[in-house]
Design a protein around this motif. Structure first.
Motif, PDB file in Angstrom:
ATOM      1  N   GLU A 134       7.882   4.222   2.492  1.00 26.45           N
ATOM      2  CA  GLU A 134       6.568   3.672   2.147  1.00 26.45           C
ATOM      3  C   GLU A 134       6.772   2.416   1.321  1.00 26.45           C
ATOM      4  O   GLU A 134       7.520   2.418   0.341  1.00 26.45           O
ATOM      5  CB  GLU A 134       5.726   4.676   1.364  1.00 26.45           C
ATOM      6  N   VAL A 135       6.118   1.356   1.731  1.00 26.04           N
ATOM      7  CA  VAL A 135       6.198   0.079   1.024  1.00 26.04           C
ATOM      8  C   VAL A 135       4.807  -0.281   0.506  1.00 26.04           C
ATOM      9  O   VAL A 135       3.852  -0.349   1.280  1.00 26.04           O
ATOM     10  CB  VAL A 135       6.716  -1.047   1.948  1.00 26.04           C
ATOM     11  N   PRO A 140      -0.830  -7.948   1.966  1.00 26.59           N
ATOM     12  CA  PRO A 140      -0.102  -7.607   3.197  1.00 26.59           C
ATOM     13  C   PRO A 140       1.098  -8.517   3.446  1.00 26.59           C
ATOM     14  O   PRO A 140       1.052  -9.720   3.170  1.00 26.59           O
ATOM     15  CB  PRO A 140      -1.164  -7.785   4.286  1.00 26.59           C
ATOM     16  N   LEU A 141       2.183  -7.933   3.971  1.00 28.26           N
ATOM     17  CA  LEU A 141       3.357  -8.718   4.349  1.00 28.26           C
ATOM     18  C   LEU A 141       3.128  -9.347   5.713  1.00 28.26           C
ATOM     19  O   LEU A 141       2.492  -8.747   6.583  1.00 28.26           O
ATOM     20  CB  LEU A 141       4.598  -7.815   4.413  1.00 28.26           C
ATOM     21  N   ASP A 142       3.658 -10.553   5.919  1.00 32.14           N
ATOM     22  CA  ASP A 142       3.556 -11.152   7.245  1.00 32.14           C
ATOM     23  C   ASP A 142       4.687 -10.612   8.127  1.00 32.14           C
ATOM     24  O   ASP A 142       5.562  -9.862   7.668  1.00 32.14           O
ATOM     25  CB  ASP A 142       3.581 -12.686   7.173  1.00 32.14           C
ATOM     26  N   ALA A 143       4.690 -10.986   9.386  1.00 33.53           N
ATOM     27  CA  ALA A 143       5.649 -10.443  10.346  1.00 33.53           C
ATOM     28  C   ALA A 143       7.090 -10.738   9.945  1.00 33.53           C
ATOM     29  O   ALA A 143       7.975  -9.884  10.068  1.00 33.53           O
ATOM     30  CB  ALA A 143       5.367 -11.015  11.737  1.00 33.53           C
ATOM     31  N   THR A 166       5.855   2.806   6.610  1.00 33.48           N
ATOM     32  CA  THR A 166       4.405   2.720   6.435  1.00 33.48           C
ATOM     33  C   THR A 166       4.146   1.775   5.271  1.00 33.48           C
ATOM     34  O   THR A 166       4.876   1.794   4.275  1.00 33.48           O
ATOM     35  CB  THR A 166       3.784   4.097   6.135  1.00 33.48           C
ATOM     36  N   SER A 167       3.153   0.941   5.408  1.00 37.19           N
ATOM     37  CA  SER A 167       2.858  -0.026   4.348  1.00 37.19           C
ATOM     38  C   SER A 167       1.449   0.193   3.803  1.00 37.19           C
ATOM     39  O   SER A 167       0.555   0.631   4.516  1.00 37.19           O
ATOM     40  CB  SER A 167       3.000  -1.455   4.870  1.00 37.19           C
TER      41      SER A 167
END
Length: 205
Positions: A134-135, A140-143, A166-167
């Motif tokens: 789990e992050v 949100p992180l980009d690709a 899972t983020s």
């Protein structure tokens, strides 16, 4: 003590010998999930039971009336247990899943269902050789960031394991990230650093 006896009954009634899960999960939810894993293993219904729990969780989230019915303190426990068993049968759930819902209702433990389902998912992930990570980030992180992070996390895996990430976004951590992978937990958030420095300043004052 009564809950423990009920858990023992669940395992004995649906399995001739307890099957240990690949990982240990804790708390009362973990004990129910462990008993459920043992029962589902002996009946060879692990994947179906996992699907049953996921579907029932989704139904509770989407159906307000069902959710209110399940958490109602007014309805008699035995009546609720019977109703849920019948609902499970009509929905095509396995007997193992239906017995769990009935048992939780009878014990007044339906409020633990989410925790049990989550614990069971963790056990099943380990059963499939998946390592759940789990992050948590402030945004949100980009690709590109996600790909780089996954590449770094794979260094923690054994050759027969696969990574399942899972983020989740939590603006309260301000920046940085919190990562939990398997039994490892790393807090690299700005919020934790701010707290650390605040504690240092407070202790020095």
């Amino acid at each position: 003590m009564a809950a423990a006896n009920k858990l023992g009954f669940l395992v004995r009634a649906m399995s001739t010998q307890a099957v240990k899960p690949p990982i240990q999960v804790f708390g009362l939810e973990g004990r129910y999930a462990t008993a459920l894993y043992s029962a589902a293993s002996k009946s060879q219904q692990l994947e179906q039971v996992e699907k049953d729990l996921n579907n029932f969780q989704d139904s509770l989230k989407k159906d307000k009336k069902l959710r209110e019915l399940v958490i109602s303190p007014i309805i008699n426990k035995r009546v609720m247990a019977k109703a849920l068993k019948e609902t499970a049968d009509k929905a095509g759930m396995t007997p193992t899943s239906g017995n769990l819902l009935s048992l939780l209702a009878d014990n007044g433990r339906l409020n633990l269902l989410d925790g049990i389902a989550n614990a069971f998912r963790m056990i099943m992930a380990a059963h499939r050789g998946e390592v759940v990570c789990e992050v948590i980030t402030a945004k949100p992180l980009d690709a590109s960031q996600t790909k780089q992070l996954e590449s770094s996390l794979k260094a923690f895996l054994k050759s027969n394991e696969t990574l399942k990430v899972t983020s989740r976004v939590d603006p309260n951590i301000i920046g940085g990230m919190i990562v939990s992978i398997g039994d490892k937990y790393v807090d690299m958030s700005i919020a934790s650093k701010v707290k650390m420095y605040t504690d240092i300043i407070s202790s020095a004052a």
